[in-house]
Write a protein that holds these residues in place. Structure first.
Motif, PDB file in Angstrom:
ATOM      1  N   PRO A 124       0.794  -1.230   0.000  1.00 13.84           N
ATOM      2  CA  PRO A 124       0.000   0.000   0.000  1.00 13.84           C
ATOM      3  C   PRO A 124       0.828   1.283   0.000  1.00 13.84           C
ATOM      4  N   HIS A 125       2.003   1.256   0.637  1.00  9.63           N
ATOM      5  CA  HIS A 125       2.785   2.483   0.756  1.00  9.63           C
ATOM      6  C   HIS A 125       3.686   2.748  -0.446  1.00  9.63           C
ATOM      7  N   PHE A 126       3.761   1.801  -1.373  1.00  7.07           N
ATOM      8  CA  PHE A 126       4.512   2.048  -2.612  1.00  7.07           C
ATOM      9  C   PHE A 126       3.695   2.995  -3.489  1.00  7.07           C
ATOM     10  N   ARG A 127       4.362   3.971  -4.080  1.00  4.67           N
ATOM     11  CA  ARG A 127       3.705   4.930  -4.957  1.00  4.67           C
ATOM     12  C   ARG A 127       4.214   4.740  -6.373  1.00  4.67           C
ATOM     13  N   ALA A 128       3.294   4.456  -7.286  1.00  4.25           N
ATOM     14  CA  ALA A 128       3.675   4.335  -8.691  1.00  4.25           C
ATOM     15  C   ALA A 128       4.028   5.715  -9.245  1.00  4.25           C
ATOM     16  N   ASP A 129       4.867   5.728 -10.256  1.00  3.48           N
ATOM     17  CA  ASP A 129       5.265   6.954 -10.951  1.00  3.48           C
ATOM     18  C   ASP A 129       4.717   6.868 -12.376  1.00  3.48           C
ATOM     19  N   PRO A 130       3.680   7.654 -12.696  1.00  2.00           N
ATOM     20  CA  PRO A 130       3.075   7.540 -14.027  1.00  2.00           C
ATOM     21  C   PRO A 130       4.077   7.672 -15.166  1.00  2.00           C
ATOM     22  N   ALA A 131       5.068   8.554 -15.009  1.00  2.00           N
ATOM     23  CA  ALA A 131       6.053   8.744 -16.078  1.00  2.00           C
ATOM     24  C   ALA A 131       6.950   7.517 -16.226  1.00  2.00           C
ATOM     25  N   ARG A 132       7.225   6.850 -15.128  1.00  2.00           N
ATOM     26  CA  ARG A 132       8.129   5.708 -15.153  1.00  2.00           C
ATOM     27  C   ARG A 132       7.385   4.389 -15.389  1.00  2.00           C
ATOM     28  N   HIS A 133       6.185   4.273 -14.834  1.00  2.00           N
ATOM     29  CA  HIS A 133       5.480   2.995 -14.827  1.00  2.00           C
ATOM     30  C   HIS A 133       4.300   2.936 -15.796  1.00  2.00           C
ATOM     31  N   GLU A 169      -0.498   7.576  -8.898  1.00  2.00           N
ATOM     32  CA  GLU A 169       0.357   6.846  -7.961  1.00  2.00           C
ATOM     33  C   GLU A 169      -0.294   5.553  -7.471  1.00  2.00           C
ATOM     34  N   THR A 170      -1.599   5.424  -7.706  1.00  2.00           N
ATOM     35  CA  THR A 170      -2.331   4.213  -7.339  1.00  2.00           C
ATOM     36  C   THR A 170      -2.391   3.286  -8.536  1.00  2.00           C
ATOM     37  N   VAL A 171      -2.202   1.990  -8.303  1.00  2.00           N
ATOM     38  CA  VAL A 171      -2.208   1.062  -9.428  1.00  2.00           C
ATOM     39  C   VAL A 171      -2.681  -0.314  -9.002  1.00  2.00           C
ATOM     40  N   VAL A 172      -3.504  -0.922  -9.847  1.00  2.00           N
ATOM     41  CA  VAL A 172      -3.807  -2.353  -9.817  1.00  2.00           C
ATOM     42  C   VAL A 172      -3.465  -2.858 -11.206  1.00  2.00           C
ATOM     43  N   ALA A 173      -2.422  -3.653 -11.332  1.00  2.00           N
ATOM     44  CA  ALA A 173      -1.932  -4.111 -12.637  1.00  2.00           C
ATOM     45  C   ALA A 173      -1.970  -5.630 -12.682  1.00  2.00           C
ATOM     46  N   ILE A 174      -2.615  -6.167 -13.735  1.00  2.00           N
ATOM     47  CA  ILE A 174      -2.803  -7.609 -13.854  1.00  2.00           C
ATOM     48  C   ILE A 174      -2.088  -8.127 -15.092  1.00  2.00           C
ATOM     49  N   SER A 175      -1.218  -9.114 -14.897  1.00  2.00           N
ATOM     50  CA  SER A 175      -0.590  -9.836 -15.999  1.00  2.00           C
ATOM     51  C   SER A 175      -1.131 -11.256 -16.004  1.00  2.00           C
ATOM     52  N   PHE A 176      -1.908 -11.587 -17.048  1.00  2.00           N
ATOM     53  CA  PHE A 176      -2.456 -12.938 -17.117  1.00  2.00           C
ATOM     54  C   PHE A 176      -1.399 -13.944 -17.552  1.00  2.00           C
ATOM     55  N   GLU A 177      -0.403 -13.505 -18.285  1.00  2.00           N
ATOM     56  CA  GLU A 177       0.667 -14.423 -18.673  1.00  2.00           C
ATOM     57  C   GLU A 177       1.546 -14.771 -17.481  1.00  2.00           C
ATOM     58  N   GLN A 178       1.873 -13.772 -16.656  1.00  2.00           N
ATOM     59  CA  GLN A 178       2.706 -14.034 -15.482  1.00  2.00           C
ATOM     60  C   GLN A 178       1.884 -14.496 -14.287  1.00  2.00           C
ATOM     61  N   LYS A 179       0.559 -14.422 -14.418  1.00  2.00           N
ATOM     62  CA  LYS A 179      -0.339 -14.812 -13.333  1.00  2.00           C
ATOM     63  C   LYS A 179      -0.004 -14.039 -12.055  1.00  2.00           C
ATOM     64  N   LEU A 180       0.093 -12.739 -12.243  1.00  2.00           N
ATOM     65  CA  LEU A 180       0.554 -11.857 -11.176  1.00  2.00           C
ATOM     66  C   LEU A 180      -0.268 -10.577 -11.166  1.00  2.00           C
ATOM     67  N   VAL A 181      -0.660 -10.145  -9.961  1.00  2.00           N
ATOM     68  CA  VAL A 181      -1.353  -8.870  -9.763  1.00  2.00           C
ATOM     69  C   VAL A 181      -0.506  -8.012  -8.832  1.00  2.00           C
ATOM     70  N   LEU A 182      -0.261  -6.768  -9.236  1.00  2.00           N
ATOM     71  CA  LEU A 182       0.473  -5.806  -8.422  1.00  2.00           C
ATOM     72  C   LEU A 182      -0.490  -4.713  -7.978  1.00  2.00           C
ATOM     73  N   ILE A 183      -0.557  -4.467  -6.666  1.00  2.00           N
ATOM     74  CA  ILE A 183      -1.427  -3.432  -6.109  1.00  2.00           C
ATOM     75  C   ILE A 183      -0.566  -2.502  -5.262  1.00  2.00           C
ATOM     76  N   ALA A 184      -0.718  -1.199  -5.476  1.00  2.00           N
ATOM     77  CA  ALA A 184       0.078  -0.230  -4.722  1.00  2.00           C
ATOM     78  C   ALA A 184      -0.663   1.101  -4.659  1.00  2.00           C
ATOM     79  N   GLY A 185      -0.312   1.894  -3.647  1.00  2.00           N
ATOM     80  CA  GLY A 185      -0.814   3.260  -3.553  1.00  2.00           C
ATOM     81  C   GLY A 185      -2.199   3.393  -2.966  1.00  2.00           C
ATOM     82  N   THR A 186      -2.765   2.327  -2.415  1.00  2.00           N
ATOM     83  CA  THR A 186      -4.078   2.384  -1.779  1.00  2.00           C
ATOM     84  C   THR A 186      -4.123   1.387  -0.635  1.00  2.00           C
ATOM     85  N   GLU A 187      -4.743   1.780   0.470  1.00  2.00           N
ATOM     86  CA  GLU A 187      -4.914   0.889   1.609  1.00  2.00           C
ATOM     87  C   GLU A 187      -6.277   0.209   1.597  1.00  2.00           C
ATOM     88  N   TYR A 188      -7.125   0.553   0.629  1.00  2.00           N
ATOM     89  CA  TYR A 188      -8.468  -0.024   0.578  1.00  2.00           C
ATOM     90  C   TYR A 188      -8.375  -1.506   0.251  1.00  2.00           C
TER      91      TYR A 188
END
Length: 552
Positions: A180-189, A194-213
């Protein structure tokens, strides 16, 4: 997060050499390091009491007088659907509904992952090995790597917990990493914010950052199943479900967005709850994805919703953004100071009337719930299969304050298939499966308005829950289907001319308005919003001919 005690109390996993400090029961050959992830400490599959204890020690929440964990989710008190991304990958890009999902380039996902894993390597984490799906042959294993102990407790409540003796063979199908405390950088990522939920179906991986909800964890799991199940011929559904205590084959489904009453209306002492939010419909019938409930608590009434009330006041329940009296630690459920979207997460077994196998037969009745802020939709209407398909695709309701960021007063909205933020495939894929299941089951579909009556959101009143319950029971016991029906003047669907005594004054919305001209203006306002959406679907409005209103 810090460890729950002295470092020696964690202890390494027996029988495995690792550069990490680990503890807990798990598959000895498949720790997170084998997956390519490292942390300073990793605690596997801690049970509820241990997670609660650690969350309190770390200051992640406070204890209510009943022993519930009360947490503040900070800046975000609802989901961030605009910050959800799916990685554009060769194996899935042609299947994704890109009009409804934000794309993320593979190289941006790799950068985001590398940066998050660098932070993860210096953190203490909870690892929970959980399951989605009550039917073993359709189940999907979800591993959560969480920076917060209370997030681990939340998802442990919400998903299905494997028996302890099954953890030694557990293999995750998908992994969610939440920092939750990681902040995405739109220019870099390549993210929107700064909030992100990113899903890769090939890697079978979900990355969540920037929100405590914490709801992002649950909805990420739902999104995964929404993508996988249609290819297996299973309809994934954003709905609650129950069946009769007397007749296990009398199953009912309740579709609707947050705030429309899915959880409340499916919690009925005369019926067994299958689940309150997410289900699959296979050839064998209905099955729950989850092992818990995620109920709204704002203005919760013990008289109207006794089962949910008891669960909210139980030891170990997770309460999000609920206000407490600082001295007595009693819950102030009418207080919306933080948000309208106050929530409780608790395991299904907290409820008395629960289907033990979390399964049901094919439904006899299906209710499409809408919270109509215009106040012109009937409290219940009978739908033909063609009308049901259209309204399933339309997904009309009103956003209720707090369920998403940036939503204040209720406003009319549309969420196709009653779950647009969680759909990965084009809506027609789900609608086709819905139509197929209706044909096979012969289920009767009903439109139900749990929103306003006698006026719009400013001048009317919310539909009494007792009225809605009486109409649902009449529909399910077939007494409602035996009365005379006529066409509604707004939607063109069939509304009953009679019903339970307390519901009779509400049956025709036109009759509940004192100012008939105001009703017509509200109806025109609803039409102006609906017609473009229906045009996209290639249908006219109203859905069927309304004989008494030629100018419609």
């Amino acid at each position: 997060m810090t460890g729950p005690g002295p470092r020696a109390a964690w202890g390494p996993v027996e029988g495995q050499e690792t550069s990490m400090f680990e503890t807990g029961l798990r598959n000895p050959t498949l720790g997170i390091e084998v997956q390519g992830y490292k942390a300073r400490y990793a605690r596997y599959n801690a049970e509820a009491s241990a997670l609660l204890e650690t969350a309190l020690v770390n200051g992640e929440g406070r204890l209510s007088r009943d022993g519930a964990l009360v947490v503040d989710t900070g800046q975000f008190t609802g989901r961030s659907p605009k910050d959800k991304h799916i990685v554009v990958e060769p194996s899935t890009k042609d299947d994704i509904w890109w009009d409804g999902n934000r794309a993320l380039r593979p190289e941006d996902f790799e950068t985001l992952k590398a940066d998050m894993l660098e932070v993860l390597a210096d953190r203490d984490v909870e690892v929970q090995d959980l399951v989605c799906g009550a039917v073993a042959e359709h189940a999907v294993n979800i591993r959560l790597i969480a920076g917060f102990s209370w997030h681990a407790l939340f998802l442990r409540h919400m998903l299905r917990r494997p028996p302890r003796d099954a953890l030694s063979d557990y293999t995750p199908d998908f992994t969610i990493i939440n920092l939750p405390h990681f902040r995405a950088d739109p220019a870099r990522h390549g993210t929107r914010s700064e909030t992100v939920v990113a899903i890769s179906f090939e890697q079978k991986l979900v990355l969540i950052a920037g929100t405590e909800y914490s709801g992002e964890n649950k909805k990420a799991a739902f999104t995964i199943l929404n993508h996988l199940y249609p290819a297996r011929g299973i309809l994934p559904m954003h709905c609650s479900a129950n069946h009769s205590v007397q007749d296990a084959k009398d199953t009912a489904l309740f579709f609707g967005l947050s705030g429309t009453g899915k959880t409340t209306l499916s919690s009925d002492r005369t019926r067994k709850l299958i689940g309150d939010d997410e289900h699959g419909w296979s050839d064998e019938g209905i099955f729950n994805f989850e092992g818990g409930c995620y109920a709204k608590t704002i203005r919760l009434s013990k008289e109207s919703e006794p089962e949910i009330w008891d669960a909210v006041h139980a030891f170990g329940t997770v309460l999000e953004n609920v206000v407490m009296d600082e001295d007595s630690r009693s819950l102030m459920l009418d207080d919306d100071t933080i948000t309208e979207n106050t929530r409780a997460a608790y395991p299904l077994e907290r409820l008395a009337n629960v289907a033990p196998d979390s399964r049901g037969a094919e439904p006899r009745n299906i209710f499409l719930l809408t919270c109509d802020a215009f106040g012109v939709t009937p409290p219940i209407a009978r739908l033909s299969p063609a009308e049901a398909r259209v309204l399933f695709l339309l997904g009309f309701t009103s956003k209720v304050a707090g369920t998403e960021r940036g939503v204040g007063a209720p406003e009319p909205t549309f969420s196709t298939c009653f779950g647009a933020p969680f759909l990965t495939r084009p809506p027609a894929v789900y609608a086709d499966l819905f139509e197929k299941r209706l044909e096979q089951s012969g289920a009767q579909v009903w439109l139900v308005n749990t929103g306003w009556s006698g006026g719009d959101v400013e001048t009317g009143k919310r539909m009494p829950i007792s009225v809605t319950r009486s109409l649902l029971r009449a529909a399910m016991n077939s007494t409602l289907g035996a009365v005379r029906f006529e066409r509604d003047r707004v939607w063109g669907v069939e509304i009953p001319c009679d019903g339970p005594a307390e519901a009779r004054p509400y049956l025709d919305p036109y009759d509940t308005w004192r100012d008939k001209d105001a009703f017509d203006r509200a109806a025109d306002g609803l039409r102006s919003r609906i017609m473009p959406k229906l045009s996209e679907l290639g249908v006219t409005f109203p859905l069927s001919r309304v004989p008494q209103t030629a100018d419609l």
